[in-house]
Write an enzyme that holds these catalytic residues in place. Structure first.
Site, mmCIF file in Angstrom:
data_model
loop_
_atom_site.group_PDB
_atom_site.id
_atom_site.type_symbol
_atom_site.label_atom_id
_atom_site.label_comp_id
_atom_site.label_asym_id
_atom_site.label_seq_id
_atom_site.Cartn_x
_atom_site.Cartn_y
_atom_site.Cartn_z
ATOM 1 N N ARG A 289 -23.691 -37.644 1.990
ATOM 2 C CA ARG A 289 -22.589 -36.748 1.481
ATOM 3 C C ARG A 289 -22.318 -35.638 1.911
ATOM 4 O O ARG A 289 -21.151 -35.121 1.744
ATOM 5 C CB ARG A 289 -22.775 -36.807 -0.129
ATOM 6 C CG ARG A 289 -21.702 -36.491 -0.923
ATOM 7 C CD ARG A 289 -21.900 -35.951 -2.448
ATOM 8 N NE ARG A 289 -23.164 -36.510 -2.980
ATOM 9 C CZ ARG A 289 -24.212 -35.760 -3.567
ATOM 10 N NH1 ARG A 289 -24.484 -34.679 -3.120
ATOM 11 N NH2 ARG A 289 -24.944 -36.349 -4.172
ATOM 12 N N TYR B 131 4.416 -31.188 -3.955
ATOM 13 C CA TYR B 131 4.318 -32.608 -4.203
ATOM 14 C C TYR B 131 3.914 -33.205 -5.820
ATOM 15 O O TYR B 131 3.029 -32.353 -6.297
ATOM 16 C CB TYR B 131 3.157 -33.002 -3.273
ATOM 17 C CG TYR B 131 2.440 -34.358 -3.123
ATOM 18 C CD1 TYR B 131 3.396 -35.465 -2.765
ATOM 19 C CD2 TYR B 131 1.400 -34.587 -3.565
ATOM 20 C CE1 TYR B 131 2.838 -36.632 -2.504
ATOM 21 C CE2 TYR B 131 0.838 -35.968 -3.620
ATOM 22 C CZ TYR B 131 1.450 -36.913 -3.065
ATOM 23 O OH TYR B 131 0.864 -38.271 -2.948
ATOM 24 N N ASP C 295 0.204 -26.245 1.204
ATOM 25 C CA ASP C 295 0.309 -27.538 1.734
ATOM 26 C C ASP C 295 0.909 -27.882 3.061
ATOM 27 O O ASP C 295 2.156 -27.512 3.139
ATOM 28 C CB ASP C 295 0.934 -28.356 0.441
ATOM 29 C CG ASP C 295 0.698 -30.124 0.930
ATOM 30 O OD1 ASP C 295 0.664 -30.415 2.292
ATOM 31 O OD2 ASP C 295 0.757 -30.707 -0.181
ATOM 32 N N LYS D 259 -1.180 -38.526 6.204
ATOM 33 C CA LYS D 259 0.145 -38.918 6.815
ATOM 34 C C LYS D 259 0.067 -38.622 8.512
ATOM 35 O O LYS D 259 -0.454 -39.551 9.327
ATOM 36 C CB LYS D 259 0.872 -37.884 6.266
ATOM 37 C CG LYS D 259 0.783 -37.936 4.816
ATOM 38 C CD LYS D 259 1.396 -39.059 4.005
ATOM 39 C CE LYS D 259 1.215 -39.019 2.551
ATOM 40 N NZ LYS D 259 1.347 -38.010 1.718
HETATM 41 C C1 LIG Z 1 1.102 -37.647 0.431
HETATM 42 C C2 LIG Z 1 1.079 -36.293 0.254
HETATM 43 C C3 LIG Z 1 -0.111 -35.632 -0.250
HETATM 44 C C4 LIG Z 1 -1.332 -36.420 -0.698
HETATM 45 O O1 LIG Z 1 -2.140 -37.106 0.277
HETATM 46 P P1 LIG Z 1 -2.711 -38.437 -0.268
HETATM 47 O O2 LIG Z 1 -3.509 -38.432 0.872
HETATM 48 O O3 LIG Z 1 -1.719 -39.437 -0.662
HETATM 49 O O4 LIG Z 1 -3.562 -38.145 -1.447
HETATM 50 C C5 LIG Z 1 -0.167 -34.392 -0.345
HETATM 51 N N1 LIG Z 1 0.911 -33.510 0.194
HETATM 52 C C6 LIG Z 1 2.077 -33.932 0.504
HETATM 53 C C7 LIG Z 1 3.191 -32.938 1.139
HETATM 54 C C8 LIG Z 1 2.161 -35.387 0.869
HETATM 55 O O5 LIG Z 1 3.338 -36.009 1.278
#
Ligand SMILES: *Cc1c(COP(=O)(O)O)cnc(C)c1O
Length: 393
Positions: free
Chosen positions: A61, A114, A186, A211
């Protein structure tokens, strides 16, 4: 011995870092890539090793060579003190927030965050005694008026989800100094290739690695990178919560990251091309893409970003739902689905008016979000043109 580091190369380019950093073939029989270290138990040969206070790895972990290969790479890309890996982007967001907040704190979150970031803050953080306030993403230095002595975090997402307002990070960092607040960014849209928030004074940078890092729609993944002042608490919180990423998903992120520069260049160029074209199409009321000169925050984009992401939005003249369905159901290349960042293009309707609270969103017509993939741009344009045709009826 295989050359696997960038030592001795003066200021390696980001392409060289993506290609070389975090790989150690000499430790893996010469195999180019770090294998998937799948495992919980790590065996120690002697009592002394078992009880050593600083073993490199002690339990599945808390780390393994697959994880180090990616955290080392993201740390260099973001210019951070260190990076933790999480099982999703949302987990990276909650880990970053929990590493700095405590009961009684006030936090400011951009109104364009988000929406699961909002949900986590409004439910879990609120229950733990944190006051959550949303701010206008275009406030820039004006956010200082909302900062009180209790303000512990300013959470930035630039451009913001769905509506793509840019935020003046430098002005926000200056405002945060009023209370010593941590600025969390973010940075999923731009990736560290095109925007490096720590260089502008932010403390924590989050990526939905699902992403662009993974890039192939085949894994969930997240990262948080920290400045020196935020690193210790981040590391401790991540360890305490046990939110480790799966070694298989880490491997997919490592594989994706090696080609991130190439993919981003193509995604960005094609997204600007389609956005520019959409602006000229009848029935398109607005295009929300910060790399277009027509975008109201284009100056911030030019100042702080060195390239474009894949994702943007546009607004169509009002039309009944059947017209929207005809447009979307008949697309041949664009898929309809949540998420983005993969090689394949996506298009779906969005409803920013449902989440905004600080600055209500009022537009008439149907709004769509597009992720521009790696298909031939002419083919994508043709698919969209036919879709717009069906929409206009
Ligand atoms: C998709 C997304 C997230 C979250 O990511 P996950 O892997 O789906 O939890 C956070 N911030 C932005 C801007 C996103 O598009």
């Amino acid at each position: 011995m295989a050359k696997t580091t960038t030592h001795g190369i003066n200021q390696p380019s980001v392409e060289t870092i993506l290609t070389h950093t975090g790989r150690h073939p000499e430790q893996q029989f010469g195999f180019v890539n770090t294998p998937v270290y799948r495992g919980s138990t790590i065996l120690f040969g002697t009592l002394e090793e078992l009880e050593s206070t600083k073993p490199r790895y002690d339990y599945g972990r808390t780390g393994n060579p697959s994880a180090s290969s990616v955290s080392d790479l993201v740390t260099v890309l973001e210019g951070a003190a260190g990076t933790v890996l999480c099982p999703s982007g949302l987990s990276a967001i909650s880990t970053a927030l929990l590493s700095v907040v405590q009961a009684g704190d006030h936090i400011l979150i951009t109104d364009t965050a988000y929406s699961p970031t909002r949900r986590f803050s409004d439910s879990v953080l609120a229950r733990l005694g944190v006051t959550v306030e949303y701010y206008d993403p275009r406030l820039a230095g004006g956010v200082a008026a909302l900062v009180t002595e209790k303000t512990r975090v300013i959470f930035v997402e630039s451009p913001g989800s769905l509506t793509f307002e840019m935020q003046d990070l430098r002005a926000i960092v200056a405002a945060a100094q009023k209370s010593g607040a941590y600025v969390i960014v973010d940075n999923s849209w731009a990736t560290p290739l095109y925007h490096r928030p720590l260089e502008h004074g932010a403390d924590l940078v989050v990526h939905a690695g699902t992403k662009m890092f993974v890039g192939h729609s085949d894994a969930m993944f997240g990262t948080v990178s920290a400045s020196p002042r935020a690193w210790k608490a981040l590391q401790e919180t991540h360890r305490a919560m046990g939110t480790c990423a799966s070694p298989d998903d880490i491997f997919l992120a490592a594989r994706g990251l090696r080609t991130l520069a190439l993919r981003m260049e193509r995604h960005g160029a094609q997204s600007v091309e389609l956005a520019t074209w959409l602006e000229t199409q009848p029935g398109v009321r607005a295009v929300y893409h910060p790399a277009l000169p027509s975008h109201p925050d284009h100056a911030i984009y030019k100042r702080d970003f060195s390239g474009s992401g894949s994702l943007f939005a546009f607004l169509l003249d009002p039309a009944p739902r059947e017209r929207l369905a005809a447009m979307l159901d008949g697309l041949s290349l664009f898929g309809m689905g949540w998420s983005w960042g993969g090689y394949e293009s996506l298009l779906l309707p969005i409803y920013p008016q449902k989440t905004r609270t600080a600055v209500p969103w009022h537009t008439e017509g149907n709004m769509l979000r597009i992720h521009v993939g790696l298909e031939g741009v002419e083919d994508l344009r043709a698919d969209l043109a036919a879709g717009l045709e069906r929409y206009r009826g």
